[in-house]
Design a protein around this motif. Structure first.
Motif, short mmCIF file in Angstrom:
data_model
loop_
_atom_site.label_atom_id
_atom_site.label_comp_id
_atom_site.label_asym_id
_atom_site.label_seq_id
_atom_site.Cartn_x
_atom_site.Cartn_y
_atom_site.Cartn_z
N UNK A 1 65.96 -49.24 -38.02
CA UNK A 1 66.71 -48.30 -38.83
C UNK A 1 66.15 -48.31 -40.23
N UNK A 2 66.63 -47.39 -41.08
CA UNK A 2 66.05 -47.21 -42.39
C UNK A 2 66.37 -48.29 -43.37
N UNK A 3 65.50 -48.64 -44.27
CA UNK A 3 65.80 -49.54 -45.35
C UNK A 3 66.42 -48.83 -46.51
N UNK A 4 66.97 -49.59 -47.42
CA UNK A 4 67.64 -48.99 -48.57
C UNK A 4 66.92 -49.29 -49.85
N UNK A 5 67.15 -48.48 -50.88
CA UNK A 5 66.46 -48.73 -52.13
C UNK A 5 67.41 -49.04 -53.23
N UNK B 1 58.47 -49.60 -45.49
CA UNK B 1 59.05 -48.97 -46.68
C UNK B 1 60.12 -47.97 -46.30
N UNK B 2 60.95 -47.65 -47.27
CA UNK B 2 61.93 -46.59 -47.10
C UNK B 2 62.25 -45.99 -48.46
N UNK B 3 62.20 -44.67 -48.51
CA UNK B 3 62.51 -43.93 -49.73
C UNK B 3 63.99 -43.58 -49.75
N UNK B 4 64.58 -43.61 -50.94
CA UNK B 4 65.97 -43.20 -51.07
C UNK B 4 66.17 -42.41 -52.36
N UNK B 5 67.23 -41.63 -52.38
CA UNK B 5 67.77 -41.10 -53.62
C UNK B 5 68.83 -42.10 -54.05
N UNK B 6 68.65 -42.71 -55.19
CA UNK B 6 69.58 -43.73 -55.68
C UNK B 6 70.42 -43.16 -56.82
N UNK B 7 71.73 -43.28 -56.66
CA UNK B 7 72.67 -42.86 -57.71
C UNK B 7 73.32 -44.11 -58.26
N UNK B 8 72.98 -44.47 -59.50
CA UNK B 8 73.46 -45.72 -60.09
C UNK B 8 74.50 -45.44 -61.16
N UNK B 9 75.58 -46.21 -61.09
CA UNK B 9 76.70 -46.01 -62.01
C UNK B 9 77.10 -47.34 -62.63
N UNK B 10 77.30 -47.38 -63.95
CA UNK B 10 77.78 -48.61 -64.58
C UNK B 10 79.21 -48.93 -64.14
N UNK B 11 79.48 -50.20 -63.92
CA UNK B 11 80.83 -50.70 -63.67
C UNK B 11 81.21 -51.60 -64.84
N UNK B 12 82.49 -51.93 -64.99
CA UNK B 12 82.89 -52.80 -66.10
C UNK B 12 82.13 -54.12 -66.13
N UNK B 13 81.75 -54.63 -64.95
CA UNK B 13 81.09 -55.94 -64.91
C UNK B 13 79.76 -55.89 -64.15
N UNK B 14 79.17 -54.72 -64.08
CA UNK B 14 77.89 -54.62 -63.37
C UNK B 14 77.52 -53.19 -63.07
N UNK B 15 76.93 -52.98 -61.89
CA UNK B 15 76.46 -51.66 -61.53
C UNK B 15 76.71 -51.39 -60.05
N UNK B 16 76.85 -50.12 -59.72
CA UNK B 16 76.99 -49.66 -58.34
C UNK B 16 75.84 -48.72 -58.04
N UNK B 17 75.19 -48.91 -56.90
CA UNK B 17 74.12 -48.02 -56.48
C UNK B 17 74.46 -47.45 -55.10
N UNK B 18 74.57 -46.13 -55.02
CA UNK B 18 74.82 -45.44 -53.75
C UNK B 18 73.54 -44.69 -53.40
N UNK B 19 73.12 -44.78 -52.13
CA UNK B 19 71.81 -44.24 -51.77
C UNK B 19 71.85 -43.46 -50.46
#
Length: 529
Positions: A20-24, A147-165
């Motif tokens: 299956x696909x990898x994530x970025x 390898x695996x290509x992704x569209x990564x959407x990164x958002x700041x969180x109060x104590x870190x970051x969230x990445x949805x791909x």
């Protein structure tokens, strides 16, 4: 942005990684109190030499083969402020080929592919450090080296970051791959000639900015809005063509802890998704309006300069006629005065359009981002139900996902409302410009009558014909501009009621989440029991 190398444990593949696909995902970030542009990627959090050697010896060898995964698959991970992995969903683990224990507590650059230019990660961290969401293409490397290509959407969180791909599929992706190859070459050549990595990234960043300009984007922020919207559209079309589904309709019977709460939360998010989709369905229209507004505004601005030049030349020509040109001279001076008012109104319109353009770009990006985040929440609710609820850490990911969505959808709708108000100001300037254009048409008619009796004085007569053509085209453009503004106003009228409904849904969901997490925490086994 700079990728920071940090001490790592030896990667542990999760058995035989499925095909299956990898994530970025993003790399580990610079320390929280540093400017990412000033951080030397290989020096921040510098590990001991022997640790560097071990890490490089145990890193997977890149394999020129992709990890396959579907357009309908979404995955996410959360990190702390330095880019250390805290959690992720099952799809991320499956695609990356790493077990959960091999990921948690490790720098996110565990999955970094050597084909990625460092300047891209520096760009990402620049946005995150400023508390801004960012989207981009990332090539990752799985535990088996594929390898695996992704569209990564990164958002700041109060104590870190969230990445949805998710998987890229739009034509934009092909153009960016070529740009990345050139950026990597520039960085490698800089390093080979003795330049620092920062200098290499500066050169690479300059190339990226030039490439964005060639593609017609003022900057990367303008590109992001098109990137995310285009990729979601392409993904949706691909899923529909394949006869697949992106989101489940419901959560079946489950013995997961807090299953009733999960079903309630799932249902509320599903309802909110329908609300967001009503507005998201208009994104093509917003994008078209933005393009037309800019094109039409540029056209009217160019016309205003033509007016002034023609009126000035008419005044000069009338003066050369002597006494018989007295009346025409008065008309020409009047044309020149009106042209000045048109130029002023045009300048005011161009200035008033600046916040409209940035506002529309923000609306397009944030609506696309919030839709993606909401899809991830819904899919993760379903995953938790199927996995019997997971532990407290997994369940708290719902809180992080919901927080990211709330932080994205609110400014999207609020900006839509404020942009509509800004367009009202633009409409005033456009109407002012149209009024003076009508006056210019009247003056042109008077001038044409006066010049009709002047045999042989064709230059002045031709100038007045030019004025007639300019005024006709300008009125057409201004009418279109005002129509576009009215259309946008119509589209944005639903925003206040929509934000009220979404806000109420978020409040109810937060309450449900609190009860769900309280239940999960209460039922958590005590060590030694």
């Amino acid at each position: 942005m700079p990728t920071v190398e940090t001490p790592e444990a030896t990667p542990q593949p999760a058995g035989n990684p499925p095909s299956s696909p990898p994530a970025s995902e993003p790399q580990a970030s610079p320390p929280a109190n540093t400017n990412p542009r000033s951080v030397q990627p290989d020096r921040a959090l510098d590990p001991a030499p022997e640790e560097v050697g071990n890490r490089r010896r145990n890193a997977p060898t890149p394999v020129d083969s992709p990890r396959a995964f579907g357009l309908e698959e979404l995955f996410f991970s959360t990190t702390d402020c330095r880019g250390i992995v805290r959690s992720g969903n099952e799809v991320f683990r499956r695609i990356s080929g790493y077990s959960e224990s091999a990921l948690i507590g490790r720098p996110h650059n565990l999955i970094r592919h050597p084909d990625m230019p460092s300047a891209v990660f520096r760009l990402v961290w620049d946005y995150l450090k400023r508390g801004k969401a960012v989207a981009g293409y990332v090539k990752n490397m799985a535990a088996d080296g594929k390898h695996y290509w992704v569209v990564a959407m990164l958002t700041p969180l109060p104590d870190g970051h969230l990445s949805v791909r998710f998987k890229p599929s739009s034509p934009v992706f092909n153009a960016v791959q070529a740009i990345y190859r050139d950026m990597l070459r520039i960085e490698q050549e800089a390093e080979a000639t003795g330049k620092s990595r920062v200098a290499g990234m500066d050169l690479s960043t300059a190339f990226l900015e030039a490439a964005m300009s060639r593609l017609g984007f003022a900057n990367y922020e303008a590109f992001m809005a098109t990137l995310l919207h285009s990729e979601l559209k392409s993904r949706d079309a691909g899923i529909a063509l394949a006869g697949s589904r992106l989101l489940p309709d419901r959560i079946s019977e489950s013995s997961a802890k807090g299953a009733d709460f999960l079903r309630t939360i799932f249902g509320r998010f599903h309802e909110t998704y329908q609300e967001v989709n009503l507005l998201y369905a208009e994104l093509d229209e917003f994008s078209r309006l933005n393009t037309e507004l800019n094109r039409t505004c540029e056209g009217t601005s160019a016309r205003s300069h033509a007016f002034r030049l023609t009126a000035l030349n008419a005044t000069i020509q009338a003066t050369q006629l002597g006494d018989k040109g007295h009346t025409i001279s008065v008309v020409a001076h009047h044309l020149e005065e009106i042209a000045h008012h048109i130029a002023t109104a045009s300048s005011d319109l161009v200035q008033a359009m600046v916040p409209v353009e940035s506002g529309l770009r923000s609306v397009i990006f944030n609506l696309a981002a919030s839709r993606l985040q909401l899809e991830m929440v819904i899919l993760f609710c379903h995953e938790l139900a199927l996995s019997e609820g997971g532990d407290q850490t997994h369940c708290r990911n719902l809180e992080a996902l919901q927080s990211a969505f709330a932080g994205t959808i609110r400014p999207a709708i609020e900006t839509l409302t404020s942009t509509s108000a800004s367009l009202g100001i633009c409409a005033v300037h456009a109407e002012h410009m149209r009024k003076h254009t009508v006056m210019m048409q009247v003056a042109q008619v008077v001038g044409s009558v006066e010049t009709s009796g002047l045999n042989g004085d064709t230059p002045l007569h031709q100038m007045l014909i030019d004025v007639r053509a300019h005024t006709s085209e300008t009125r057409t453009q201004l009418d279109r501009l005002l129509d576009i503004m009215a259309e946008f106003s119509r589209l944005s009228q639903a925003a206040p009621a929509m934000i009220d409904r979404i806000t109420r849904a978020l409040q109810l969901t937060q309450s449900d989440l609190a009860e769900f997490l309280s239940l999960v925490e209460f039922e958590k086994p005590v060590d030694g029991s």
